[in-house]
Write a protein that holds these residues in place. Sequence first.
Motif, PDB file in Angstrom:
ATOM      1  N   MET A 115      30.389   1.304  -1.597  1.00 10.84           N
ATOM      2  CA  MET A 115      31.204   1.097  -2.767  1.00 10.84           C
ATOM      3  C   MET A 115      32.661   0.966  -2.337  1.00 10.84           C
ATOM      4  SD  MET A 115      31.750   3.667  -5.940  1.00 10.84           S
ATOM      5  CE  MET A 115      33.395   4.295  -5.972  1.00 10.84           C
ATOM      6  N   ALA A 116      33.294  -0.085  -2.684  1.00  5.66           N
ATOM      7  CA  ALA A 116      34.721  -0.275  -2.386  1.00  5.66           C
ATOM      8  C   ALA A 116      35.495  -0.076  -3.672  1.00  5.66           C
ATOM      9  CB  ALA A 116      34.958  -1.667  -1.834  1.00  5.66           C
ATOM     10  N   HIS A 117      36.611   0.592  -3.556  1.00  5.90           N
ATOM     11  CA  HIS A 117      37.433   0.796  -4.735  1.00  5.90           C
ATOM     12  C   HIS A 117      38.885   0.570  -4.361  1.00  5.90           C
ATOM     13  CE1 HIS A 117      39.245   2.502  -8.279  1.00  5.90           C
ATOM     14  NE2 HIS A 117      38.085   2.345  -8.836  1.00  5.90           N
ATOM     15  N   ARG A 118      39.621  -0.034  -5.235  1.00  3.03           N
ATOM     16  CA  ARG A 118      41.010  -0.375  -4.940  1.00  3.03           C
ATOM     17  C   ARG A 118      41.951   0.595  -5.641  1.00  3.03           C
ATOM     18  NH1 ARG A 118      42.140  -6.493  -5.150  1.00  3.03           N
ATOM     19  NH2 ARG A 118      43.578  -5.816  -3.564  1.00  3.03           N
ATOM     20  N   GLY A 119      41.897   1.876  -5.287  1.00  4.60           N
ATOM     21  CA  GLY A 119      42.741   2.874  -5.916  1.00  4.60           C
ATOM     22  C   GLY A 119      44.005   3.180  -5.146  1.00  4.60           C
ATOM     23  N   ALA A 120      44.172   2.630  -3.953  1.00  8.74           N
ATOM     24  CA  ALA A 120      45.313   2.981  -3.109  1.00  8.74           C
ATOM     25  C   ALA A 120      46.642   2.654  -3.781  1.00  8.74           C
ATOM     26  CB  ALA A 120      45.212   2.280  -1.763  1.00  8.74           C
ATOM     27  N   SER A 121      46.723   1.497  -4.438  1.00 15.17           N
ATOM     28  CA  SER A 121      47.998   1.145  -5.055  1.00 15.17           C
ATOM     29  C   SER A 121      48.325   2.091  -6.201  1.00 15.17           C
ATOM     30  CB  SER A 121      47.983  -0.302  -5.529  1.00 15.17           C
ATOM     31  OG  SER A 121      47.026  -0.483  -6.546  1.00 15.17           O
ATOM     32  N   ILE A 122      47.322   2.561  -6.888  1.00 16.92           N
ATOM     33  CA  ILE A 122      47.566   3.519  -7.967  1.00 16.92           C
ATOM     34  C   ILE A 122      48.130   4.803  -7.373  1.00 16.92           C
ATOM     35  CG2 ILE A 122      46.461   4.968  -9.712  1.00 16.92           C
ATOM     36  CD1 ILE A 122      44.493   2.635 -10.157  1.00 16.92           C
ATOM     37  N   GLY A 123      47.457   5.364  -6.402  1.00 18.49           N
ATOM     38  CA  GLY A 123      47.903   6.606  -5.784  1.00 18.49           C
ATOM     39  C   GLY A 123      49.249   6.463  -5.117  1.00 18.49           C
ATOM     40  N   GLY A 124      49.425   5.423  -4.314  1.00 20.07           N
ATOM     41  CA  GLY A 124      50.671   5.221  -3.589  1.00 20.07           C
ATOM     42  C   GLY A 124      51.851   4.983  -4.508  1.00 20.07           C
ATOM     43  N   ASN A 125      51.652   4.170  -5.524  1.00 14.52           N
ATOM     44  CA  ASN A 125      52.738   3.891  -6.468  1.00 14.52           C
ATOM     45  C   ASN A 125      53.115   5.135  -7.268  1.00 14.52           C
ATOM     46  OD1 ASN A 125      52.968   1.253  -5.653  1.00 14.52           O
ATOM     47  ND2 ASN A 125      51.734   0.428  -7.319  1.00 14.52           N
ATOM     48  N   HIS A 126      52.108   5.915  -7.638  1.00 14.23           N
ATOM     49  CA  HIS A 126      52.398   7.144  -8.370  1.00 14.23           C
ATOM     50  C   HIS A 126      53.189   8.126  -7.510  1.00 14.23           C
ATOM     51  CE1 HIS A 126      49.426   5.897 -11.455  1.00 14.23           C
ATOM     52  NE2 HIS A 126      50.263   6.565 -12.220  1.00 14.23           N
ATOM     53  N   LEU A 127      52.817   8.249  -6.249  1.00  9.63           N
ATOM     54  CA  LEU A 127      53.546   9.145  -5.353  1.00  9.63           C
ATOM     55  C   LEU A 127      54.995   8.692  -5.194  1.00  9.63           C
ATOM     56  CD1 LEU A 127      50.952   9.926  -2.534  1.00  9.63           C
ATOM     57  CD2 LEU A 127      51.787  11.465  -4.311  1.00  9.63           C
ATOM     58  N   THR A 128      55.196   7.389  -5.023  1.00  9.19           N
ATOM     59  CA  THR A 128      56.555   6.863  -4.898  1.00  9.19           C
ATOM     60  C   THR A 128      57.362   7.169  -6.154  1.00  9.19           C
ATOM     61  OG1 THR A 128      55.835   5.119  -3.396  1.00  9.19           O
ATOM     62  CG2 THR A 128      57.935   4.769  -4.540  1.00  9.19           C
ATOM     63  N   ASN A 129      56.775   6.973  -7.319  1.00  9.74           N
ATOM     64  CA  ASN A 129      57.450   7.260  -8.582  1.00  9.74           C
ATOM     65  C   ASN A 129      57.781   8.749  -8.700  1.00  9.74           C
ATOM     66  OD1 ASN A 129      58.432   6.353 -11.196  1.00  9.74           O
ATOM     67  ND2 ASN A 129      56.733   7.548 -12.035  1.00  9.74           N
ATOM     68  N   ASP A 130      56.834   9.609  -8.327  1.00 10.70           N
ATOM     69  CA  ASP A 130      57.071  11.057  -8.365  1.00 10.70           C
ATOM     70  C   ASP A 130      58.250  11.433  -7.470  1.00 10.70           C
ATOM     71  OD1 ASP A 130      54.877  11.299 -10.049  1.00 10.70           O
ATOM     72  OD2 ASP A 130      53.566  12.167  -8.505  1.00 10.70           O
ATOM     73  N   ILE A 131      58.323  10.823  -6.287  1.00  7.91           N
ATOM     74  CA  ILE A 131      59.419  11.099  -5.350  1.00  7.91           C
ATOM     75  C   ILE A 131      60.744  10.624  -5.937  1.00  7.91           C
ATOM     76  CG2 ILE A 131      60.373  10.503  -3.083  1.00  7.91           C
ATOM     77  CD1 ILE A 131      57.380  10.355  -2.119  1.00  7.91           C
ATOM     78  N   ALA A 132      60.753   9.422  -6.491  1.00  4.97           N
ATOM     79  CA  ALA A 132      61.982   8.878  -7.079  1.00  4.97           C
ATOM     80  C   ALA A 132      62.512   9.797  -8.176  1.00  4.97           C
ATOM     81  CB  ALA A 132      61.735   7.471  -7.627  1.00  4.97           C
ATOM     82  N   ILE A 133      61.634  10.265  -9.035  1.00  2.00           N
ATOM     83  CA  ILE A 133      62.043  11.144 -10.133  1.00  2.00           C
ATOM     84  C   ILE A 133      62.428  12.527  -9.596  1.00  2.00           C
ATOM     85  CG2 ILE A 133      61.211  12.371 -12.185  1.00  2.00           C
ATOM     86  CD1 ILE A 133      59.481   9.815 -12.733  1.00  2.00           C
TER      87      ILE A 133
END
Length: 133
Positions: free
Chosen positions: A1-19
Amino acid sequence: MAHRGASIGGNHLTNDIAIGLRTPASEAEKIKIKYGCALASLVKHEETLDVPSVGGRPPRLLSRQILCEIVEPGSRNCSAWCSSGLKKTGFEDMFASGVVITGGTALMEGMQDAAERYLGLPIRRGVPGTSED
Protein backbone atom coordinates in the motif's frame (compact mmCIF):
# COMPACT_ATOMS: atom_id res chain seq x y z
CA MET A 1 0.00 0.00 0.00
CA ALA A 2 1.47 3.36 -0.98
CA HIS A 3 0.22 6.51 0.61
CA ARG A 4 1.17 10.08 -0.11
CA GLY A 5 0.99 11.56 3.40
CA ALA A 6 4.50 13.04 3.54
CA SER A 7 3.48 16.44 2.22
CA ILE A 8 0.71 16.65 4.79
CA GLY A 9 3.03 15.82 7.68
CA GLY A 10 5.96 17.89 6.42
CA ASN A 11 3.87 20.94 5.62
CA HIS A 12 2.13 20.79 8.98
CA LEU A 13 5.45 20.59 10.81
CA THR A 14 6.78 23.58 8.86
CA ASN A 15 3.63 25.56 9.70
CA ASP A 16 3.90 24.60 13.39
CA ILE A 17 7.52 25.81 13.42
CA ALA A 18 6.64 29.08 11.69
CA ILE A 19 3.90 29.81 14.22
CA GLY A 20 5.75 28.51 17.27
CA LEU A 21 9.00 30.34 16.53
CA ARG A 22 7.33 33.39 14.92
CA THR A 23 9.40 33.10 11.77
CA PRO A 24 8.46 33.16 8.06
CA ALA A 25 7.39 29.81 6.58
CA SER A 26 10.35 29.79 4.18
CA GLU A 27 12.72 30.12 7.15
CA ALA A 28 10.74 27.54 9.14
CA GLU A 29 11.31 25.01 6.34
CA LYS A 30 15.08 25.67 6.42
CA ILE A 31 15.11 25.38 10.21
CA LYS A 32 13.16 22.10 10.07
CA ILE A 33 15.61 20.60 7.59
CA LYS A 34 18.78 21.79 9.31
CA TYR A 35 17.88 21.63 13.01
CA GLY A 36 14.64 19.68 13.36
CA CYS A 37 14.51 16.55 15.49
CA ALA A 38 11.46 14.36 16.02
CA LEU A 39 12.58 13.28 19.50
CA ALA A 40 13.52 16.06 21.89
CA SER A 41 15.39 13.54 24.05
CA LEU A 42 18.07 13.32 21.32
CA VAL A 43 18.93 17.02 21.58
CA LYS A 44 21.37 18.50 24.09
CA HIS A 45 19.91 21.39 26.09
CA GLU A 46 22.87 23.66 25.27
CA GLU A 47 22.35 23.42 21.47
CA THR A 48 21.10 26.68 19.97
CA LEU A 49 20.05 28.11 16.62
CA ASP A 50 19.47 31.55 15.11
CA VAL A 51 15.83 32.11 14.22
CA PRO A 52 15.01 34.85 11.72
CA SER A 53 12.21 37.11 12.93
CA VAL A 54 9.38 38.76 11.05
CA GLY A 55 8.87 42.45 10.40
CA GLY A 56 12.54 43.36 10.06
CA ARG A 57 13.34 42.43 13.65
CA PRO A 58 16.78 40.95 14.34
CA PRO A 59 17.20 37.15 14.52
CA ARG A 60 16.83 35.52 17.93
CA LEU A 61 19.03 32.86 19.50
CA LEU A 62 16.85 30.00 20.75
CA SER A 63 17.43 26.60 22.26
CA ARG A 64 17.15 23.72 19.80
CA GLN A 65 15.16 22.00 22.54
CA ILE A 66 12.35 24.54 21.99
CA LEU A 67 12.24 23.65 18.29
CA CYS A 68 12.09 19.95 19.10
CA GLU A 69 9.27 20.52 21.57
CA ILE A 70 7.31 21.90 18.61
CA VAL A 71 8.34 19.16 16.17
CA GLU A 72 7.92 16.12 18.42
CA PRO A 73 4.13 16.43 18.92
CA GLY A 74 3.78 17.01 15.16
CA SER A 75 5.72 13.83 14.39
CA ARG A 76 3.54 11.97 16.88
CA ASN A 77 0.39 13.33 15.21
CA CYS A 78 1.68 12.34 11.77
CA SER A 79 2.39 8.83 13.01
CA ALA A 80 -1.08 8.63 14.59
CA TRP A 81 -2.60 9.73 11.27
CA CYS A 82 -0.65 6.99 9.47
CA SER A 83 -1.65 4.40 12.06
CA SER A 84 -5.29 5.36 11.62
CA GLY A 85 -4.94 5.00 7.85
CA LEU A 86 -3.38 1.55 8.22
CA LYS A 87 -6.22 0.43 10.50
CA LYS A 88 -8.85 1.70 8.06
CA THR A 89 -7.50 -0.68 5.42
CA GLY A 90 -8.36 -3.65 7.63
CA PHE A 91 -4.90 -5.07 6.94
CA GLU A 92 -2.96 -3.53 9.82
CA ASP A 93 -1.78 -6.97 10.97
CA MET A 94 -0.15 -7.56 7.58
CA PHE A 95 2.39 -4.74 7.98
CA ALA A 96 4.70 -6.76 10.25
CA SER A 97 7.59 -6.26 7.82
CA GLY A 98 7.30 -2.53 8.36
CA VAL A 99 6.54 0.77 6.75
CA VAL A 100 8.56 2.97 4.41
CA ILE A 101 8.57 6.69 5.09
CA THR A 102 9.59 9.16 2.39
CA GLY A 103 9.94 12.86 1.79
CA GLY A 104 12.15 15.52 3.26
CA THR A 105 10.68 15.25 6.73
CA ALA A 106 11.54 11.53 6.78
CA LEU A 107 15.20 12.61 6.73
CA MET A 108 14.84 14.69 9.88
CA GLU A 109 16.90 13.49 12.83
CA GLY A 110 14.95 11.08 15.02
CA MET A 111 12.02 10.70 12.59
CA GLN A 112 12.65 7.03 11.89
CA ASP A 113 12.95 6.25 15.62
CA ALA A 114 9.87 8.32 16.43
CA ALA A 115 7.79 6.60 13.75
CA GLU A 116 8.87 3.17 15.03
CA ARG A 117 7.95 4.19 18.57
CA TYR A 118 4.54 5.59 17.68
CA LEU A 119 3.54 3.04 15.02
CA GLY A 120 4.99 0.01 16.75
CA LEU A 121 6.35 -1.22 13.41
CA PRO A 122 9.78 -1.39 11.79
CA ILE A 123 10.43 1.77 9.76
CA ARG A 124 12.87 2.48 6.98
CA ARG A 125 13.46 5.52 4.87
CA GLY A 126 12.67 5.25 1.20
CA VAL A 127 14.78 7.10 -1.32
CA PRO A 128 13.45 7.72 -4.86
CA GLY A 129 15.18 5.72 -7.57
CA THR A 130 16.47 2.98 -5.28
CA SER A 131 15.26 -0.48 -4.50
CA GLU A 132 16.02 -2.85 -1.67
CA ASP A 133 15.50 -6.58 -1.98
